[in-house]
Design an enzyme around this catalytic site. Structure first.
Site, PDB file in Angstrom:
ATOM      1  N   CYS A  49       0.892  -1.139   0.000  1.00  0.00           N
ATOM      2  CA  CYS A  49       0.000   0.000   0.000  1.00  0.00           C
ATOM      3  C   CYS A  49       0.940   1.200   0.000  1.00  0.00           C
ATOM      4  O   CYS A  49       1.954   1.186   0.692  1.00  0.00           O
ATOM      5  CB  CYS A  49      -0.852  -0.001   1.259  1.00  0.00           C
ATOM      6  SG  CYS A  49      -1.980   1.373   1.315  1.00  0.00           S
ATOM      7  N   HIS A 108       3.178   7.531   8.220  1.00  0.00           N
ATOM      8  CA  HIS A 108       2.587   7.317   6.886  1.00  0.00           C
ATOM      9  C   HIS A 108       1.265   8.051   6.674  1.00  0.00           C
ATOM     10  O   HIS A 108       0.735   8.041   5.570  1.00  0.00           O
ATOM     11  CB  HIS A 108       2.385   5.837   6.629  1.00  0.00           C
ATOM     12  CG  HIS A 108       1.091   5.261   7.137  1.00  0.00           C
ATOM     13  ND1 HIS A 108       0.670   5.405   8.435  1.00  0.00           N
ATOM     14  CD2 HIS A 108       0.129   4.553   6.515  1.00  0.00           C
ATOM     15  CE1 HIS A 108      -0.492   4.790   8.575  1.00  0.00           C
ATOM     16  NE2 HIS A 108      -0.852   4.265   7.441  1.00  0.00           N
ATOM     17  N   ALA A 116      -2.266  10.318   8.872  1.00  0.00           N
ATOM     18  CA  ALA A 116      -2.747  11.037  10.043  1.00  0.00           C
ATOM     19  C   ALA A 116      -3.014  10.073  11.202  1.00  0.00           C
ATOM     20  O   ALA A 116      -2.783  10.392  12.362  1.00  0.00           O
ATOM     21  CB  ALA A 116      -4.019  11.798   9.694  1.00  0.00           C
TER      22      ALA A 116
END
Lengths: 136, 480
Positions: free
Chosen positions: B101, B403, B405
């Site tokens: 991802c 990566h 919030a």
């Protein structure tokens, strides 16, 4: 019969059944209805479905992985499960459903995988229950 | 929950749970956070999970938690763990279901004032050209044989087959392709699940956002990245779709028996791991790399279709140039200095981004002086950030930072008392056009469901792990 459980990033469900077979069927339906709007799904064709595991937990996870594979790999939505009473660490059955049609079964969430996170399976006053969290 | 876990402050942005806090921990947990963020982190199981990671055999250095950490399954999301390449373990849970991802950032030659009058048209066109794939397949259909090539060549396969420009493969972590991928280690099921999904975004927190450069914090770095105030950029956040998900599922299912064989016991089954040098470990890594390559190919295909969308709306003069592409769910063999000694380790980044400092040879020559671009997507409709890696990351975190919030609210809590139309209206009032394949897609990803991305960025900037370059604001959102 099932209800949705909260998780900060993902989603879970608690499913029940008077018997273990019913629990496995309801857990499968919970997964289906988290991923897809099932209101228009038809019991059109039978699909053989089976899973095995090394213990109760892995049996449940592997079973749900089969359901997920049908959903995301074979593109089939299933709305009824006929399952024989599971043998130790094995479940064999038939599911009734139809090929996925985005117009009639709008997608809700893409389920990535079935996790062992806080996984529970056992018996309470109402019969069999399980709690499962899905990665989405 | 983690509220009772004793945690000591190292300084204003670093906290420690010592290894003697619980039996079985082989190393400390180090958390990067402000005091406010730490209070939020303590409300879920993420610190417990970071302590579980500290029990992994062969872990080198501390179990690390980034400021965006939140509860995952096995590993916390926002966790980093390095294991010894010769004697350590690999944990598929340390990579996650969505292998590679990641985030791809593209700059355009258009400004906000040029795009805004035709924004709705652009969002609608992009939505048609790049499906999220919650219901059906993508627009790019390849054969089984071609899929095997994609699994080996990654983004380069797309470029070689007309879905991109030559420079696209250069400006990505690892050049958009990991060595050592083996398509034969990817099951038929994984290929069946993933093949029709190439060129789709997915759902959950994945999205495509049309944004503009709102603030520049480092002029020189912004210039190197080709960025100016008001310029329109596009941020793509997605992964390896069903292919990677099935690879993770397949290998997790095999790990139980393998762990017995190697006599490994762990506090959480989802942490399942095997020795890196075992046949099972090597097979997983070969399949994981193939999945990572699929994800890069996927983001490359999306960029190709995106160029088409811009051309349809703005004509042939619209230029889209890839700035960089990072993965934030991955395990990679890297060489790091640990206690003054060079060591080969497998760095698991589960919801964490590589952040190599200036001068590192893995950074494309055009960016080598400024450091590796680090792309941090915020929540839908708030802000995203571009950072560059700094020396502190190399010294303390195996070259890694946060990566995103980090979620605060569950999906059910996010939906409670809100309706999608109201949320869309609020976004529109803030100048944002959003389009989702599903009704819940918008509701579950509301900005309030996340930590404040600016506070997360402030922590890694102050800790010296990465430096702020630019803040990006969305004007168009597409999601599953």
């Amino acid at each position: 019969m099932f209800e949705i459980l909260d998780h900060t990033a993902d989603i879970g469900f608690r499913a029940w059944g008077a018997t273990r077979a019913e629990l496995f069927a309801n857990a499968a339906l919970a997964l289906e209805s988290i991923a897809v709007d099932m209101s228009d799904a038809r019991e059109q064709e039978p699909y053989p479905i089976a899973a095995s595991g090394e213990d109760e937990e892995s049996l449940l996870v592997n079973w749900l992985n089969e359901v997920l594979y049908y959903l995301d790999g074979r593109r089939v939505v299933m709305r009824r499960f006929d399952i024989g009473e599971p043998a130790p660490f094995q479940v064999v059955g038939k599911a009734w459903g139809e090929p996925r049609d985005p117009a009639r079964h709008p997608g809700k969430l893409v389920v990535k995988g079935v996790t062992y996170h806080l996984l529970k399976i056992g018996k309470d006053a109402r019969g069999w229950f399980a709690e499962v969290y899905l990665d989405i | 929950m983690s509220e009772k876990i004793p945690i000591e402050a190292i300084d204003e942005v670093r906290f420690r749970i010592p290894r003697d806090e619980r039996r079985g921990m082989r190393t400390d947990v180090v958390v990067y956070a402000s005091r406010e963020i730490l209070e939020q982190i303590r409300k879920d199981l993420s610190l417990e999970q970071a302590m579980n990671v500290a029990t992994l055999p062969g872990i080198v250095g501390p179990s690390l938690a980034m400021p965006d950490i939140h509860q995952g399954y096995g590993f916390p999301i926002g966790g980093v763990a390095a294991t010894d390449w010769e004697h350590g373990v690999v944990s598929p849970g340390g990579v996650g279901f969505d292998i590679n991802c990641g985030v791809r950032l593209v700059r355009t030659n258009l400004t906000r004032t040029e795009v805004e009058p035709r924004l709705r048209e652009l969002v609608n066109q992009t939505f048609r050209d790049i499906p999220c794939g919650t219901g059906g397949a993508g627009h790019l259909q390849i054969t089984e044989k071609q899929l095997d090539e994609v699994l080996v060549k990654g983004a380069r396969w797309m470029v070689e087959n007309g879905y991109g420009e030559p420079a696209d493969a250069e400006f990505a972590e690892e050049g958009g392709r990991l060595d050592g991928a083996d398509p034969d280690k990817v099951s038929h099921r994984a290929k069946e699940r993933g093949r029709p999904q190439l060129g789709t975004i997915g759902s959950g927190n994945h999205f495509l956002e049309i944004q503009y450069v709102e603030q520049i914090h480092d002029e020189a770095a912004a210039r190197a990245l080709g960025l100016e105030l008001g310029q329109v950029v596009v941020l793509i956040h997605c992964g390896s779709r069903g292919l990677g998900h099935q690879v993770c599922t397949d290998y997790l299912a095999q790990m139980g028996a393998a762990m017995k064989k190697y006599n490994i016991s762990l506090p959480d089954r989802q942490l399942a791991c095997v020795p890196i040098q075992s046949p099972e470990g090597q097979a997983y890594l070969a399949a994981m790399r193939a999945s990572a390559n699929f994800a890069w190919a996927n983001r490359q295909a999306i960029l190709h279709f995106l160029r088409g969308s811009f051309e349809k709306v703005f004509g042939k003069s619209a230029r889209l140039t890839l700035i960089y592409d990072v993965c934030h769910n991955i395990a990679k063999r890297e060489r790091h200095t640990v206690n003054g000694e060079k060591r080969d380790v497998l760095v698991h980044r589960k919801g964490a981004t590589r952040a190599f400092p200036p001068g590192h040879r893995e950074i494309p020559a055009a960016y080598r002086q400024i450091g590796q671009p680090v792309l941090i997507p915020g929540s839908m409709g708030t802000a995203s950030w571009i950072l560059v890696g700094a020396e502190g990351a190399m010294k303390e975190t195996f070259g890694s930072v946060c990566h995103g919030a980090g979620r605060l609210l569950s999906r059910t809590a996010a939906k409670k008392g809100r309706d999608a139309r109201q949320v869309l209206k609020t976004l529109e009032e803030a100048g944002i056009v959003a389009k989702s394949e599903t009704r819940d897609g918008i509701l579950e990803e509301i900005p309030e469901a996340y930590k404040n991305v600016d506070e997360v960025i402030e922590v890694v900037h102050r800790a010296g792990l990465a430096r702020k370059v630019a803040r990006l604001r969305p004007i168009g959102v597409i999601k599953g």
